[in-house]
Enzyme design. Structure first.
Site, PDB file in Angstrom:
ATOM      1  N   GLU A 322       0.848  -1.185   0.000  1.00  0.00           N
ATOM      2  CA  GLU A 322       0.000   0.000   0.000  1.00  0.00           C
ATOM      3  C   GLU A 322       0.891   1.245   0.000  1.00  0.00           C
ATOM      4  OE1 GLU A 322      -3.492   1.779   2.937  1.00  0.00           O
ATOM      5  OE2 GLU A 322      -1.736   0.803   3.808  1.00  0.00           O
ATOM      6  N   LYS A 382      -9.732   0.549  -1.978  1.00  0.00           N
ATOM      7  CA  LYS A 382      -9.949   0.132  -0.595  1.00  0.00           C
ATOM      8  C   LYS A 382     -11.380   0.446  -0.185  1.00  0.00           C
ATOM      9  CE  LYS A 382      -7.691   0.725   3.943  1.00  0.00           C
ATOM     10  NZ  LYS A 382      -6.607   1.448   4.644  1.00  0.00           N
ATOM     11  N   CYS A 433      -4.366  -3.350   4.057  1.00  0.00           N
ATOM     12  CA  CYS A 433      -3.946  -2.908   5.379  1.00  0.00           C
ATOM     13  C   CYS A 433      -5.032  -3.058   6.445  1.00  0.00           C
ATOM     14  CB  CYS A 433      -3.444  -1.465   5.282  1.00  0.00           C
ATOM     15  SG  CYS A 433      -2.493  -0.898   6.718  1.00  0.00           S
TER      16      CYS A 433
END
Length: 564
Positions: A322, A382, A433
């Site tokens: 990321e 995301k 994440c």
């Protein structure tokens, strides 16, 4: 004749409690704090998963027989003892106020659990209901406010523990329930043993057992005894129930071992995870975003040279972390050229973590599939962006307490599509994440066909704190939960390759450039946890609701009986 008047002491008798009694008032609050701290110690990077059992046993002693409002206060202390040290990394670069505020708010959920546990603690089989109440609180904490914050789920501290196979049975709720049940069961077993010992030496005539309803606990002090002649045997049923609360979770975990399988059902893939590192620790790493991009490109080109020289095997695909390119490659041709050159050098599809900045609207935390011949061919945005990190709720209010909110000058928006890339014939599920903490965000990728999961992350903001190890443990639990290999590329570490049985087969050090190249098994079968989704959690929440409802009904009946 004279009269003598004796003065009367106006102060009256000394009613001050003795020092020992005053100190006893702090025993349970201290025990609550200690139970929370033991829970913290059970989490990575320490391999002390087993400390969760005495933590719950001590919490059971602290809360059993207390009034609900007292349970709320004691639960809040336990929550602070747990979450204050666990979440200290949240203040690594922004100061103590955000850390303290987050811990204080999240501890309210533990306080609510304390209230519920105190309420159900007078019921038969109370450890079962108490463990259900804990999972109810975790379920709520994972959803509200702002989409929830499941960091610190008990399951995430059990990556090295004997209960881990239960993750494949019912996911993190069943794993956490088993740990809590075993801990509460340990306390109740000890308590019942002490009660049986006391009963053997106590006379039986005119004996009244006030267990539970009196609200007193003390091992051996739950029974009021009058003078009599014969010892009265304590019933065996409660002891058997308590022992089962310990044995059933352990037996269940052993029975679930066959579900933990790392066989290569769909063959294998050779995957490379690139950790390019960042120029410096902290929030300001973003100001050197070109250096971050260049670092990852350089590590990829070095890997290509190693492959050409025969020092490393040719990977089937490459994974960057990321934020490995915080420069939008769609808007900046120079960034696109750097990425394209590195991907062409290695010659295989590569996943790039980028910040995409459209001309209007919100930013996107995007993973890009970059083909060595075609360039960018697919994206994943995301879906669960981090509040107060990637977007700022109530910005004007929060600014009153911390000016760092303005570092996030433009909010990120959430994506809507499940992320699964087809990389050289391998279906790779994407959870960026923070998303690894959410059950649904990882499960969705597997139900959409992922044979392998990747969790690209950027932990540079949190320095050398325990955060990266806590997050890595989540990925280990997810590997077992869904029976998939999990690859975790991180900008600054710790990057890792995890097999479907939760074993880490390769990992990097923090803040060092590195590349991991490993052959991992690919799998397509679904575990019971993956198939059932939220059903186990819903059943445990229902169990907690039954316990709380039963307790409330008993209280109402008791009050009516007293007034009649």
């Amino acid at each position: 004749m004279s009269a003598t008047i004796t003065p009367v002491d106006a102060s009256g008798p000394d009613t001050a409690p003795p020092p020992g009694l005053r100190l006893r008032r702090f025993v349970r609050p201290g025990a609550a704090l200690l139970s929370g701290f033991l829970l913290y110690l059970s989490f990575p990077p320490r391999p002390l998963w087993w400390l969760a059992l005495p933590a719950f046993a001590l919490l059971g002693w602290t809360l059993r027989g207390r009034r609900p409002r007292t349970g709320f206060g004691l639960g809040y202390l336990a929550g602070l003892g747990f979450l204050l040290p666990l979440l200290v990394w949240t203040g690594e670069e922004v100061g103590a106020v955000p850390w303290l505020a987050l811990a204080a708010v999240e501890a309210l959920f533990v306080a609510a659990a304390g209230l519920g546990i105190a309420a159900v603690s007078r019921l038969p089989w109370w450890p079962v209901f108490a463990a259900g109440v804990w999972i109810l609180a975790e379920a709520a904490r994972a959803r509200v406010p702002f989409g929830g914050f499941p960091w610190g789920k008990i399951a995430f501290g059990q990556a090295d523990g004997i209960f881990l196979p239960l993750a494949a049975v019912g996911g993190t709720p069943v794993l956490g329930f088993a740990v809590a049940l075993c801990g509460f069961g340990l306390y109740e077993t000890y308590r019942q043993i002490q009660l049986r010992r006391a009963a053997r030496t106590s006379p039986s005539e005119d004996t009244a057992d006030t267990e539970g309803d009196a609200g007193t606990d003390a091992v051996g002090a739950d029974t009021a005894v009058a003078v009599g002649t014969r010892p009265r045997p304590h019933p065996r049923g409660p002891l058997v129930a308590a022992a089962l609360a310990v044995l059933v979770p352990v037996t269940g975990a052993l029975a679930a071992l066959p579900l933990v399988d790392d066989a290569a059902e769909d063959g294998t893939a050779t995957v490379a995870a690139v950790q390019g590192n960042v120029p410096r620790l902290g929030l300001d790493f973003n100001s050197q975003r070109r250096a971050v991009l260049d670092n990852h490109a350089a590590r990829t080109r070095e890997l290509a040279e190693d492959v050409k020289a025969g020092r490393e095997p040719q990977p089937d695909f490459v994974l960057w972390p990321e934020n490995s390119s915080d420069i939008d490659p769609y808007a900046n041709a120079d960034a696109a050229d750097v990425i394209d050159g590195a991907v062409r050098a290695i010659g295989v599809p590569t996943v790039i973590g980028a910040v995409v900045a459209p001309e209007t609207g919100k930013l996107r935390n995007t993973l890009i599939e970059w083909d060595p011949r075609k360039g960018p061919v697919a994206t994943y945005d995301k879906r669960h962006v981090q509040p107060f990190g990637e977007y700022i709720p109530m910005r004007s209010f929060v600014r009153l307490f911390n000016s760092n909110v303005d570092r996030v000058s433009r909010d990120f928006g959430a994506g809507t599509k499940v992320g699964v890339f087809d990389l050289a014939g391998t279906k790779v599920g994407l959870a960026t994440c923070y998303e690894a903490a959410f059950d649904w965000a990882v499960r969705d990728t597997v139900t959409h066909g992922a044979q392998l999961i990747t969790v690209p992350s950027n932990n540079a903001t949190f320095g050398r704190s325990e955060m990266t190890y806590q997050q890595l443990a989540m990925s280990r639990v997810r590997a077992v939960e869904h029976s998939r290999s999990v690859v975790v590329p991180v900008t600054s570490g710790v990057s890792a390759v995890i097999r479907p049985d939760g074993e880490i087969v390769a990992e990097t050090k923090m803040f060092t450039p590195d590349v991991l190249v490993e052959k991992v098994p690919l799998r397509s079968s679904l575990t019971p946890a993956t198939r059932m989704g939220t059903l186990p959690e819903a059943l445990l929440v229902a169990l907690a609701a039954v316990g709380i409802g039963w307790s409330a009904l008993r209280s109402v009946r008791a009050r009516r009986a007293r007034t009649e």
